[in-house]
Design an enzyme around this catalytic site. Structure first.
Site, short mmCIF file in Angstrom:
data_model
loop_
_atom_site.label_atom_id
_atom_site.label_comp_id
_atom_site.label_asym_id
_atom_site.label_seq_id
_atom_site.Cartn_x
_atom_site.Cartn_y
_atom_site.Cartn_z
N GLU A 15 0.86 -1.19 0.00
CA GLU A 15 0.00 0.00 0.00
C GLU A 15 0.89 1.24 0.00
O GLU A 15 1.84 1.29 0.78
CB GLU A 15 -0.90 0.03 1.23
CG GLU A 15 -1.89 1.18 1.16
CD GLU A 15 -2.91 1.21 2.30
OE1 GLU A 15 -2.84 0.36 3.20
OE2 GLU A 15 -3.76 2.09 2.27
N GLY B 109 3.28 2.78 10.33
CA GLY B 109 3.14 2.14 11.63
C GLY B 109 2.88 0.65 11.49
O GLY B 109 3.51 -0.16 12.14
N ALA B 110 1.93 0.30 10.62
CA ALA B 110 1.59 -1.10 10.45
C ALA B 110 0.69 -1.24 9.23
O ALA B 110 0.11 -0.26 8.77
CB ALA B 110 0.86 -1.63 11.68
N GLU C 48 -2.26 -3.82 7.13
CA GLU C 48 -3.30 -4.83 7.37
C GLU C 48 -3.38 -5.93 6.31
O GLU C 48 -4.46 -6.48 6.10
CB GLU C 48 -4.65 -4.12 7.44
CG GLU C 48 -5.17 -3.54 6.10
CD GLU C 48 -4.85 -2.07 5.88
OE1 GLU C 48 -3.91 -1.55 6.51
OE2 GLU C 48 -5.54 -1.43 5.06
N HIS D 141 -6.38 -1.58 15.32
CA HIS D 141 -6.62 -0.91 14.04
C HIS D 141 -6.45 -1.88 12.87
O HIS D 141 -7.31 -2.00 12.01
CB HIS D 141 -5.66 0.28 13.90
CG HIS D 141 -5.79 1.04 12.63
ND1 HIS D 141 -6.58 2.16 12.50
CD2 HIS D 141 -5.25 0.83 11.40
CE1 HIS D 141 -6.52 2.61 11.26
NE2 HIS D 141 -5.71 1.82 10.56
N GLU D 142 -5.33 -2.59 12.85
CA GLU D 142 -5.06 -3.48 11.71
C GLU D 142 -6.03 -4.65 11.71
O GLU D 142 -6.48 -5.10 10.66
CB GLU D 142 -3.61 -3.96 11.72
CG GLU D 142 -2.57 -2.84 11.76
CD GLU D 142 -2.75 -1.78 10.68
OE1 GLU D 142 -3.34 -2.07 9.63
OE2 GLU D 142 -2.31 -0.62 10.90
ZN ZN Z 1 -5.33 1.79 8.50
#
Ligand code: ZN
Ligand code: NAG
Ligand code: NAG
Length: 959
Positions: free
Chosen positions: A207, A351-352, A354, A387-388
């Site tokens: 992404e 940060g991370a 998904e 969140h993820e």
């Molecule tokens: Zn997100």
């Protein structure tokens, strides 16, 4: 995906559930009419901007503009052409199945891709006038290209720096299989987009547009395919081989893969966009656990990291289980695969991420042990894991049709993770922290040339739109749906949204329509929140007619400059209540007023006795509220507000007023004088109160930050503003020293009485209030206060203790400063994340020699421009936190930062572009600083070879 600068510390809460209906006795003058007018405007606007994806495709289908531009060149990169939201059209071709075969190597990886391609709308096509197939691809060496097993003639295709175009005439009429063989160089991929090497592993980040750096593809989210993967690599260096979905097969086939190799085959049965693809291969260790869903399915949970960090994964595992439970309970969403994998990676831009079934995390957002993570880090890990995980539904199962819709998944998922964190800790603390962050980052963005709507209209580099606006303001917009529809209505809307769109790539308009249809509401005017950039202002005035016993509140909205003075009015939910002036509670409970016109008056009958209005409770809309209140009224609200957010807001408003007054005086070279007694008294009262929630107390004592103050004035004078903040901090500390010392001692004693470190809300509150006191006290720069810092540092029992003490000591004038630095450095030298904290604190320290110290930090052997966390810890902290030196009058702070942008841009354009944002405020600075900053932007614009990411930020900032 979660940005790298995810909030430090507490995250907030779901708003107190707002009621969508006016109570009897309330009339909104003209509200219904306003909605009708706004609806018509919103609708027309929507139609004009929204050229539908459903428009039948013409004989020569439009390709994306950027791809077209790139395909016409060969060799040098074409000038970047912005993509426009209004130009959306589906691609000419669909890809329904993808098989990828990786021969993995850190220096070179070969990728063989078999793509099942067919015309986008197979039924409607005739055999002639076939469109070219334009695939995205960057930094790829093309070794072979064939269709249905037949190699293509060189005349049938052309290969530019960003694309591969196969002529329509060379393509079969119906479906076909395209095979490409490409090579990439993971170790040289310092941009950390696509396939790259980090620590001891190969990993991917796709992404937004990284998949095109792995293989040629229609790299856009509306192209959804079923993926299968075979990966082979050296068993010794890469014992673990992971990808999305389920593991089908693993083993050794040396005849095929070479001696010492092993392989794994993965398949993900659900169609997904390319940005959710992931692969990880390396020498990893993991912890394992399981979770039983409410329908009784057992899910295996694994979290992987480099071997030295496996002891720091337990907290994230717990957070993952709490997230799974919460999503079942609150949204009825259950996990239905058998396996869920998380991998921690140390070189990571964000940060991370998904990726389906294989979430990849920045180590900073997953590792947590008491000795390397602070309380705030623990809270962040929990929030980001959630969140993820939540993305699986809001993002993965229902994804975005195109990148302009990014807020569809991000605003919604941030809203969900905020609500989760609020439920895990304290709703009020979470809400206040979130709004502080929104104002510091998003309002500042809105006040700059980089202002954009949560659904942007154009972009050059999509990576530049992972912004506070798309994320944090996007979450506020979701929150407003909940305010307008109520908790139950919001849930109905979510249920309809999943029912209609599961498995599809959709738009923000689809979401708004599901909310409207599920509740029988007209939300046409609400589209304004998606189209207007900037922060609107709402002016509130009121009148109480004691004789007639009526109270009327007039709300007037003024569009932000960025949206233009004639921008149509927005649909603004304003949560409201009436407080009794004697402090005995509410005369009228909370309800939501809907402001839909430019101005509306809401009148309440039968109001007994004196009252004080409570407006925009829980910060029910992301606006600047202007309500003329006297200092005495603010002091009343600090003591008697029934809404926890507004209570904090009153303290914040009083401090803001005093600070801006002092900054003004400083800019006019007048003396700053004494801290007003009303503020001293209010702070003293807050401090000595034995509050149930010490986090709230600490927040009420927190001074407004530089960025928030800057975005609330017309012209920013950086030095006087810094001086005012320093003056107020020191003034409060001097006047309240006895109280600060005693509260410090109480909290410290309570903390010492606890057995082991625990990141529960109460323990965090205790440490937070203690450290707020210590920070004030250290501003006095006296022998006894400095000694207190050193004592806390030397006796620290966890990272929170140590870091707070080190930060406080890092601003004192004597030798204790460097002594503290040495003690802290010694504690953290072997732990990269903890060492980042040492770097960050040194780079942020407001000392006269700051700039030369930052240069020294960058020459240390443990500093590296290729690790984004380290760069953010030094250069990022310097520009974002060290305001005095960054804005130094001689321009040296700006010049230093510009050089960093240039150096970094060659290595990692995404991170360089983020850093370049620190110059976006130039227009609002006083003329001398503004000119110096602008000169750096102009110099950047002239720098040859700058990436399109950084140039887009520079160009927009200069516009
Ligand atoms: Zn997100
Ligand atoms: C994630 O989505 C897939 C399908 O898209 C589904 O099978 C899986 O159960 C989902 N996981 C969660 C967390 O809901
Ligand atoms: C930025 O502006 C320069 C000069 O006007 C132009 O050459 C360049 O193409 C622009 N780049 C982007 C990414 O907008």
């Amino acid at each position: 995906m979660r940005g790298a600068r995810v909030v430090f510390g507490v995250l907030g809460a779901i708003a107190p559930c707002a009621h969508a209906h006016r109570l009897a006795g309330w009339q909104a003058s003209g509200a219904a009419r306003a909605l009708a007018i706004g609806g018509a405007l919103g609708g027309a606007h929507g139609r004009r901007l929204f050229r539908s994806a459903l428009v039948p495709r013409t004989a020569s289908p439009p390709t994306t503009m950027a791809a077209t531009a790139a395909a016409t060149t060969s060799g040098a990169e074409a000038p970047p052409v912005p993509k426009l939201r209004a130009d959306y059209a589906p691609p000419a071709y669909a890809i329904k199945k993808v098989h990828l075969d990786f021969a993995l190597g850190a220096d070179e990886t070969t990728v063989t891709a078999d793509l099942a391609v067919e015309p986008w709308d197979a039924g409607a096509r005739t055999g002639d006038a076939r469109a070219d197939l334009v695939l995205d691809g960057e930094e790829l060496t093309l070794d072979a290209l064939s269709i249905d097993g037949t190699p293509l003639e060189p005349s049938a295709y052309s290969h530019g720096p960003t694309s591969l175009t196969i002529r329509g005439a060379a393509l079969p009429a119906g479906a076909f299989t395209l095979r490409t063989v490409v090579r990439t160089k993971p170790r040289l991929n310092t941009a950390l987009s696509g396939l790259y090497y980090s620590g001891r592993m190969l990993c991917t980040q796709c992404e937004a547009e990284g998949f095109r750096r792995i293989t040629f593809f229609l790299d856009r989210p509306d192209v959804m395919a079923v993926y299968s993967v075979r990966m082979a690599g050296p068993q010794a260096a890469m014992p673990v081989l992971l990808s999305n979905g389920n593991l089908l097969k693993a083993g050794v086939d040396e005849a095929r893969d070479g001696p010492g190799s092993h392989f794994a085959e993965w398949a993900d049965p659900f169609p997904k966009p390319s940005y959710l693809f992931a692969l990880v291969a390396g020498a990893l260790q993991h912890i394992s656990s399981s979770y039983v869903t409410r329908s009784g399915r057992t899910v295996t949970l694994n979290i992987y990291s480099e071997p030295e960090s496996v002891d720091a994964l337990e907290y994230a595992m717990g957070a993952l289980k709490r997230s799974m439970r919460w999503d079942e309970e609150v949204f009825g969403l259950e996990y239905d695969l058998d396996l869920f994998n998380i991998v921690a990676v140390s070189d990571f831009n964000m940060g991370a991420m998904e990726n389906k079934g294989l979430n990849v995390f920045n180590t900073a957002c997953v590792l947590a042990r008491p000795w390397s993570a602070t309380d705030a880090d623990y809270e962040r890990v929990e929030g980001v894991v959630a969140h993820e995980y939540f993305h699986n539904w809001t993002g993965n199962r229902v994804t975005c049709r195109d990148w302009f819709q990014l807020t569809l998944k991000e605003g919604l998922t941030v809203y969900r993770d905020q609500a989760f964190s609020a439920d895990m800790s304290s709703e009020a603390v979470k809400r206040i922290s979130d709004v502080r962050m929104l104002r510091a980052r998003q309002f500042a963005e809105d006040a700059s040339p980089l202002a954009h709507p949560i659904r942007p209209e154009s972009y050059v580099a999509m990576d530049n739109f992972y912004t506070a606006t798309v994320y944090e303001k996007g979450a506020e917009v979701i929150r407003m749906y909940a305010a307008l529809l109520g908790k139950a209505g919001f849930r109905k809307g979510m249920d309809l949204y999943f029912k209609r769109h599961d498995g599809a790539a959709v738009t923000c308009d689809d979401f708004r329509k599901a909310m409207a249809d599920a509740n029988g509401r007209d939300l046409a005017q609400f589209e304004g929140w998606y189209t207007q950039p900037g922060t609107p202002t709402v002016h509130a005035t009121w009148a109480h007619d004691a004789g007639a016993r009526t109270f009327s509140l007039t709300l007037r909205q003024v569009p932000p400059a960025a949206a233009g003075a004639s921008a149509p009015p927005l649909h603004v939910p304003v949560a409201f209540a009436l407080l009794r002036a004697d402090g005995s509670g509410e005369a009228l409970g909370e309800r939501v007023l809907e402001l839909t016109e430019r101005e509306a008056t809401f009148t309440l009958n039968d109001v007994e006795g004196e009252v004080v209005p409570s407006i925009l409770r829980g910060f029910s809309a992301p606006v600047h509220l202007v309500a003329q209140r006297t200092d005495a009224e603010l002091a009343f609200l600090m003591a008697h507000e029934t809404d926890a957010f507004n209570r904090w807001e009153a303290a914040n408003a009083l401090m803001t007023r005093v600070l801006l007054g002092a900054a003004d005086a400083g800019a006019r070279r007048e003396p700053l004088g004494e801290v007003p007694a009303v503020l001293l008294d209010a702070c003293r009262a807050t401090l000595v109160e034995r509050a149930a929630d010490r986090s709230l107390q600490a927040l009420a004592l927190a001074l407004p930050d530089f960025d928030t103050l800057s975005s609330s004035v017309e012209v920013v004078h950086p030095q006087p503003l810094c001086a005012a903040i320093g003056w107020l901090k020191k003034g409060l500390a001097a006047a309240l020293k006895p109280e600060l010392l005693s509260v410090y001692a109480q909290c410290a004693a309570d903390d010492a009485a606890t057995a082991a470190y625990s990141p529960d809300a109460e323990s965090i509150g205790r440490r937070r209030l203690r450290d707020a006191c210590l920070s004030y006290l250290s501003a006095l720069d006296e022998a006894d206060t400095t000694a207190l810092c050193m004592q806390q540092l030397k006796g620290a029992r966890c990272m929170t203790d140590a870091l707070a003490a080190f930060s406080a000591a890092s601003r004192v004038s004597g030798p204790a400063r460097l002594e503290a630095s040495a003690i802290f450095a010694d504690k953290v030298k072997d732990d990269p994340l903890a060492l980042d904290k040492w770097y960050r604190t040194r780079a942020a320290a407001d000392v006269p020699s700051a700039l030369s110290e930052v240069r020294e930090l960058m020459s240390l052997p443990s500093f590296s421009l290729t690790n984004p966390n380290r760069v953010r810890a030094v250069v990022g902290a310097f520009t974002a936190l060290n305001h005095k030196t960054f804005h130094k009058e001689d321009g040296s702070g700006y010049a230093f930062t510009a050089q960093c942008v240039i150096d970094l841009d060659k290595i990692n354009p995404q991170v360089a572009a983020r850093l370049a944002r620190s110059f976006s405020a130039w227009r609002r600075l006083e003329p001398a600083s503004g000119a110096l900053m602008k000169a750096q932007l102009e110099q950047l614009q002239r720098t040859p070879g700058l990436s399109r990411n950084t140039l887009e930020i520079v160009n927009t900032s200069l516009q």
